[in-house]
Write a protein that holds these residues in place. Structure first.
Motif, mmCIF file in Angstrom:
data_model
loop_
_atom_site.group_PDB
_atom_site.id
_atom_site.type_symbol
_atom_site.label_atom_id
_atom_site.label_comp_id
_atom_site.label_asym_id
_atom_site.label_seq_id
_atom_site.Cartn_x
_atom_site.Cartn_y
_atom_site.Cartn_z
ATOM 1 N N ILE A 247 0.855 -1.189 0.000
ATOM 2 C CA ILE A 247 0.000 0.000 0.000
ATOM 3 C C ILE A 247 0.885 1.231 0.000
ATOM 4 O O ILE A 247 1.808 1.349 0.802
ATOM 5 N N LEU A 248 0.623 2.174 -0.925
ATOM 6 C CA LEU A 248 1.395 3.401 -0.989
ATOM 7 C C LEU A 248 0.854 4.430 -0.015
ATOM 8 O O LEU A 248 -0.350 4.552 0.171
ATOM 9 N N GLY A 249 1.741 5.166 0.607
ATOM 10 C CA GLY A 249 1.336 6.221 1.524
ATOM 11 C C GLY A 249 1.764 7.575 0.990
ATOM 12 O O GLY A 249 2.720 7.704 0.228
ATOM 13 N N LEU A 250 1.038 8.611 1.341
ATOM 14 C CA LEU A 250 1.355 9.977 0.947
ATOM 15 C C LEU A 250 1.603 10.802 2.197
ATOM 16 O O LEU A 250 0.729 10.923 3.051
ATOM 17 N N ALA A 251 2.805 11.339 2.325
ATOM 18 C CA ALA A 251 3.150 12.173 3.478
ATOM 19 C C ALA A 251 3.240 13.624 3.025
ATOM 20 O O ALA A 251 3.836 13.933 1.992
ATOM 21 N N LYS A 277 -6.821 14.523 -4.013
ATOM 22 C CA LYS A 277 -6.719 13.388 -4.918
ATOM 23 C C LYS A 277 -5.268 13.200 -5.328
ATOM 24 O O LYS A 277 -4.546 14.168 -5.541
ATOM 25 N N LEU A 278 -4.836 11.954 -5.406
ATOM 26 C CA LEU A 278 -3.496 11.608 -5.861
ATOM 27 C C LEU A 278 -3.611 10.850 -7.172
ATOM 28 O O LEU A 278 -4.263 9.808 -7.238
ATOM 29 N N ASN A 279 -3.000 11.355 -8.226
ATOM 30 C CA ASN A 279 -3.057 10.713 -9.532
ATOM 31 C C ASN A 279 -1.710 10.074 -9.850
ATOM 32 O O ASN A 279 -0.680 10.745 -9.827
ATOM 33 N N LEU A 280 -1.720 8.775 -10.144
ATOM 34 C CA LEU A 280 -0.486 8.047 -10.421
ATOM 35 C C LEU A 280 -0.591 7.325 -11.758
ATOM 36 O O LEU A 280 -1.478 6.478 -11.936
ATOM 37 N N PRO A 281 0.299 7.624 -12.718
ATOM 38 C CA PRO A 281 0.349 6.805 -13.932
ATOM 39 C C PRO A 281 0.970 5.469 -13.574
ATOM 40 O O PRO A 281 2.049 5.409 -13.004
ATOM 41 N N VAL A 298 -7.188 3.138 -13.236
ATOM 42 C CA VAL A 298 -7.121 4.080 -12.116
ATOM 43 C C VAL A 298 -7.290 5.475 -12.663
ATOM 44 O O VAL A 298 -7.101 5.723 -13.857
ATOM 45 N N ASP A 299 -7.645 6.400 -11.814
ATOM 46 C CA ASP A 299 -7.802 7.789 -12.218
ATOM 47 C C ASP A 299 -6.422 8.421 -12.302
ATOM 48 O O ASP A 299 -5.759 8.606 -11.289
ATOM 49 N N ILE A 300 -5.965 8.749 -13.507
ATOM 50 C CA ILE A 300 -4.625 9.301 -13.658
ATOM 51 C C ILE A 300 -4.657 10.525 -14.553
ATOM 52 O O ILE A 300 -5.576 10.716 -15.355
ATOM 53 N N THR A 301 -3.660 11.374 -14.406
ATOM 54 C CA THR A 301 -3.419 12.469 -15.331
ATOM 55 C C THR A 301 -1.950 12.430 -15.691
ATOM 56 O O THR A 301 -1.103 12.227 -14.824
ATOM 57 N N THR A 302 -1.632 12.616 -16.955
ATOM 58 C CA THR A 302 -0.261 12.564 -17.425
ATOM 59 C C THR A 302 0.059 13.858 -18.162
ATOM 60 O O THR A 302 -0.678 14.242 -19.074
#
Length: 314
Positions: A247-251, A277-281, A298-302
């Motif tokens: 599981i990825l965490g965001l600090a 929101k966190l967007n990850l390709p 997944v919901d992503i923006t590039t």
């Protein structure tokens, strides 16, 4: 009952409930008293069901005082009309939680998320990064996650795992030579060795935003104190293989002491996590070059291009 009234009365009703639980001996630990006084049970019980002479009746926020006072009573509440989900009476929850005999620095795995209220109490007691909760019903887990986020708890955001992670490079005494040497270049280079260290977490990527240049690095556009502002923080591009099940965490921090030498200004920030929101390709499975990676659902923006930071329009 509008939100302003709920926000006004809920804290007082929680204090009254905690006082009653302490008086009857259900809560004896001051730390658990503080947790029950802080965790908003009403966010996890937006509705409940009661038996009447005419069958099952739904009681929700539209019932006003009846709904809120019942939520903050020592009552077992059925939260689904098919009786597959409920909120245990707070006195019983307090007895079970105190039986854990926590010191405050443990990490707890909760099996059975339910409505999320127990995870909220554990998060108040230990900190939400010390709580991992799992459930088997996707809809219930999603509801609990949403209620936890609204309450400000994110117990599933971070999961640390032991692994050998890159920690730097070291020059060896060996060298390799490529091509012809010249008077100023012998075409020989020392080889380097990749160093790894066993750690319980690792940084995949990072990004920054300057509060004084929130929209542009060339033009000062400071954030306005006391005013909500939507900002976008781009992360450094990084290729990383994430092991299955991780599981990825965001600090979020106010400074990056590894890369900068900040001066303490005393400034603080509030972040609306529920609205963030966190967007990850990302790609999954095995890839055979030069096959184009197919993104997972997944919901992503590039970004389509790299911006010129010296352009005055940026």
């Amino acid at each position: 009952m509008n939100q302003q009234v709920i926000d006004q009365w809920a804290p007082e009703l929680r204090r009254t409930l905690v006082g009653a639980l302490a008086a009857d001996g259900s809560i004896t630990d001051a730390a658990w008293r503080a947790a029950f006084a802080a965790a908003p049970r009403h966010l996890f019980v937006p509705r409940f069901y009661q038996n009447t002479s005419e069958g099952s009746a739904q009681i929700d926020v539209s019932a006003g005082d009846q709904w809120l006072r019942t939520v903050y009573s020592d009552t077992h509440l059925v939260t689904k009309d098919d009786v597959t989900s409920s909120s245990t009476a707070p006195s019983l929850m307090a007895t079970m939680l105190e039986a854990l005999d926590l010191s405050g620095d443990e990490t707890v795995l909760e099996v059975g998320t339910g409505i999320g209220y127990n995870a909220a109490l554990l998060s108040e007691r230990l900190g939400d990064t010390q709580v991992v909760s799992i459930g088997i019903d996707p809809q219930s887990v999603d509801d609990a996650r949403r209620h936890l986020a609204t309450a400000g708890y994110h117990p599933l955001l971070i999961d640390y795992g032991e692994a050998d992670r890159f920690s730097g490079i070291r020059r060896t005494d060996d060298s390799t030579c490529e091509g012809e040497s010249t008077s100023y270049d012998d075409a020989c280079y020392y080889t380097v060795e990749k160093l790894t260290t066993e750690t319980d977490h690792g940084i995949v990527s990072r990004g920054w935003i300057d509060a004084a240049h929130s929209k542009s690095l060339s033009k000062p556009t400071p954030l306005t104190p006391g005013q909500w502002t939507t900002v976008t923080v781009p992360l450094r591009a990084q290729d990383e293989v994430i092991p299955k099940g991780r599981i990825l965490g965001l600090a979020v921090t106010l400074s990056d002491t590894e890369w900068t030498s900040p001066n303490d200004t005393g400034a603080t920030i509030d972040i609306d996590l529920a609205g963030s929101k966190l967007n990850l390709p990302a790609t999954s499975g095995k890839l055979t070059a030069p096959t184009k990676p197919q993104p997972i659902d997944v919901d992503i923006t590039t970004p389509t291009h790299r911006p010129d930071l010296h352009d005055q329009k940026n």
